[in-house]
Design an enzyme around this catalytic site. Sequence first.
Site, PDB file in Angstrom:
ATOM      1  CG  ASP A 184      -1.977   1.133   1.182  1.00 57.04           C
ATOM      2  OD1 ASP A 184      -2.191   1.437   0.156  1.00 57.04           O
ATOM      3  OD2 ASP A 184      -2.560   1.485   2.234  1.00 57.04           O
TER       4      ASP A 184
ATOM      5  CG  ASP B 298      -8.232   4.595   0.424  1.00 59.35           C
ATOM      6  OD1 ASP B 298      -8.014   3.218   0.334  1.00 59.35           O
ATOM      7  OD2 ASP B 298      -7.554   5.353   0.925  1.00 59.35           O
TER       8      ASP B 298
ATOM      9  CD  GLU C 278      -0.734   5.377  -4.229  1.00 61.32           C
ATOM     10  OE1 GLU C 278       0.142   5.269  -3.153  1.00 61.32           O
ATOM     11  OE2 GLU C 278      -1.305   4.256  -4.407  1.00 61.32           O
TER      12      GLU C 278
HETATM   13  C1  GLC Z   1      -4.970   3.522   2.851  1.00 58.25           C
HETATM   14  C2  GLC Z   1      -5.357   2.162   2.043  1.00 58.25           C
HETATM   15  C3  GLC Z   1      -6.169   1.341   3.213  1.00 58.25           C
HETATM   16  C4  GLC Z   1      -5.795   1.011   4.252  1.00 58.25           C
HETATM   17  C5  GLC Z   1      -5.185   2.468   4.933  1.00 58.25           C
HETATM   18  C6  GLC Z   1      -4.374   2.221   5.995  1.00 58.25           C
HETATM   19  O1  GLC Z   1      -5.746   4.518   2.948  1.00 58.25           O
HETATM   20  O2  GLC Z   1      -5.826   2.482   0.866  1.00 58.25           O
HETATM   21  O3  GLC Z   1      -6.697   0.238   2.244  1.00 58.25           O
HETATM   22  O4  GLC Z   1      -6.648   0.447   5.287  1.00 58.25           O
HETATM   23  O5  GLC Z   1      -4.132   3.111   4.087  1.00 58.25           O
HETATM   24  O6  GLC Z   1      -3.411   1.287   6.107  1.00 58.25           O
END
Ligand code: GLC
Length: 811
Positions: free
Chosen positions: A407, A482, A410
């Site tokens: 995650d 998200d 980017e």
């Molecule tokens: C980002 C991710 C989400 C995750 C959050 C905390 O917003 O897209 O899926 O739960 O970070 O890690």
Amino acid sequence: MVKYSIIIPMFLCFSTLYAGFTFVGKIKNYNVFPNKVEFTLTNANLIIYVVDQNILRFRYTNQGEFSNAPSYAVIFQQPEKVNFLFNEESDKFVIKTTELIVQIKKDPCRISIFDNKMNLLNKDDEYYGVSFDNDEVRCFKKLFDGEKFYGLGEKSDQLLKNGNQYTMWNSDFPAYNSKRDPLYVSIPFFIGIRNYRAYGIFFDNTYKSYFNMGASNKEFYWFGADKGEMDYYFIYGPQIKRVITSYTMLTGKIELPPLWSLGYQQSRWSYYPETTVRRIAQSFRDYEIPCDAIYLDIDYMDGYRVFTWDKEKFPNPTKMINDLKAKGFKLITIIDPGVKADTEYFAAKEGVENDLFVKYPNGKFYEGQVWPSWSYFPDFTYDKTINWWGDKLSILLKDGIEGFWNDMNEPAVWGQAFPDIVQFSDNGFGADHKKIHNVYALQMAKATREGVRKYSPNKRHFILTRAGFSGIQRYSAVWTGDSESNEEHLKLACIMPQNLGLSGVPFIGTDVGGFIGEPTARLYVRWMQLGSFTPFFRAHSEFNSRAKEPFAFDPNTRSLVRDIIRFRYQLLPYLYNEFYNASVTGLPIMKPMFLNYQNDENCYSYDSQLQFMLGDNLLIAPVLSSTDNFKKLYLPGGKWYSFNENKTYDGSNWIIVNAPIEQIPIFIRQGGFVPMQDVQNFVGEKKIDELQVLLFPSPKSEYQLYQDDGISYDYTSGKYSITKFSEELSNNKLKIHITTEHDGYNTGLKNYLFKILAVSAPKAVYVNNERISDNKKNDYKTNNQFNFDKEKSILNIKTNYSKKLEIQIEF
Ligand code: GLC
């Protein structure tokens, strides 16, 4: 970008004022090689590579020489020698392959591409062609009447891309909507369709890039980037499927994932402490709602330090993981790239000592703020960092973690703007963030894939990513970030995975139920119904939101969702086979209607994007509203069997069907086989003895089913089985043949249960030429019996499992 449209006309009048802007000019010289032709132009160099008979690569630079840095996206090796013809004519050169004819006009240099019957497929805009504005590179193409564009990866509008401009710049944008661009994943590849014939263009440039698909003009479309080469591949179909298969020949195809990762997966931000994780897991088993994976979001870590555990919340992770494994759960941890800049923390220390993090041009390590506060960022374009990262993952693998969820890659930083001047190795060629930003996640996924493979060479793991670039499919599944618990996102959950599938990424899904906000019970059920037919099926939700596990809802919702998830598990043989197909062809699993019905205009309509084909045999028409109890949908030519209604429909028709909350409309294509199996609480819970095969008979059809152990890489050495099913219906006789085409894996099956749909009572049924008896009770104590369900018009036939089988039915 706006600046540019103003510059062109001014440049034409006052060329000396805009010295930075140049067209490529005319061809001055050329050189022919066994696989390419090189041209020297007034203001640029051009190489045209013949990659394959239907694939050409056009590469321009105005920098004097071409870059030697390897492509991040393309893994295909340009062959040393390719068959093609080259000719010079007075005003042009011509390159001919068996499928394509390319005219390269000499003055100014412009490209026109024809099929081998001289039908024009694609052509540079006569006036603008390829041009440079200082560092910017652009290619202008003629926009034909009726030309339609699709693809471009993770875009949140409708599938049709005409009339808009899109940007490729991986961006973290929580609670995005259908107007927001760019998002997390950048795929600079699109498909053009005219007169139902398709070509593709893949622009292999990692800088921020732009795709203007006829926005605010009807003369041309263009693609370009802030910097780098104008390096694009032209791929001829004319089948859309072939364009995608060729594109994924260049950029790679999915690996077969572990079978359990096709099961239902449960996530939230965050399950902790350990007792909560155990409670969630137990509830799935208590309520008998199938589930295979539970996710640990950022709070499992010690102060958000990657590769660590918060020992208060998780005192003994190995024991917890093993206990849950015994109950059939796999644990997946989130991994963010930011490494907390803490001099006491081993990962930070090792990274600094070994120079593994990115730096400012003055040599100082860059620090950006993310969850752990100030953090270093690994340089995933540097081999040493890739290896190191893979080794660090083994800490969690040793604890028993079976999947990684990448995650914030980017890369996202608070404030959204990773400084452009930050330096990367770029495989030793050196580049700044502008070049690497879009491939950061791709390289992180590569490090992850290589790391787990090194640690565990014969076990498949699951990898998920938020960001990516062309080629991400070869390392990881993707989810669409998200989302919000609302109807707009429910629609996007149907369209975005199709868009990504067209762009070479088949293993794709959404945060089922919506990440941000609280779904009503009906919205949740509708999203679960849709999610259960998406390749990646995971529910996830944000911090502080209400509990969104199926058992956190009222008993009726809980039981509806249990049935939805159970059906997914019954469908696993069919679904897994589609993953196999995707691993061979690169094609999506969740297919836009026009992919399978390329010549049917109705399949290009907006409404038909709100349904899809799952594989080639199932048409899924999800209800994408929380209030509707019906669905309008399109059935393409042929006949269709409505799974919910036990009746058939003639295709080439729009229909409206009832769809009360407990139903998602599902149709089986005539001639379509659908292999299914018994429900399990998790993959591997039970020994599967029986393969159920649904068939809506047709005059003639075929189907192939791939099976393997679902967990190891043994299939790469031939340990898999392929079974071919064929059927033929004529003169009131239905013949079904089953043969084993590849026999490298023992499926463990003992019998088949065929369900022949929409038929009348049989006069006689034969298995391997022996007449079998009617089991009137439908209880099948022994094999080789049949039963006819008059009410539903379904003929059930139970036979022994055999590598070769012939069934004949007389009606
Ligand atoms: C980002 C991710 C989400 C995750 C959050 C905390 O917003 O897209 O899926 O739960 O970070 O890690």
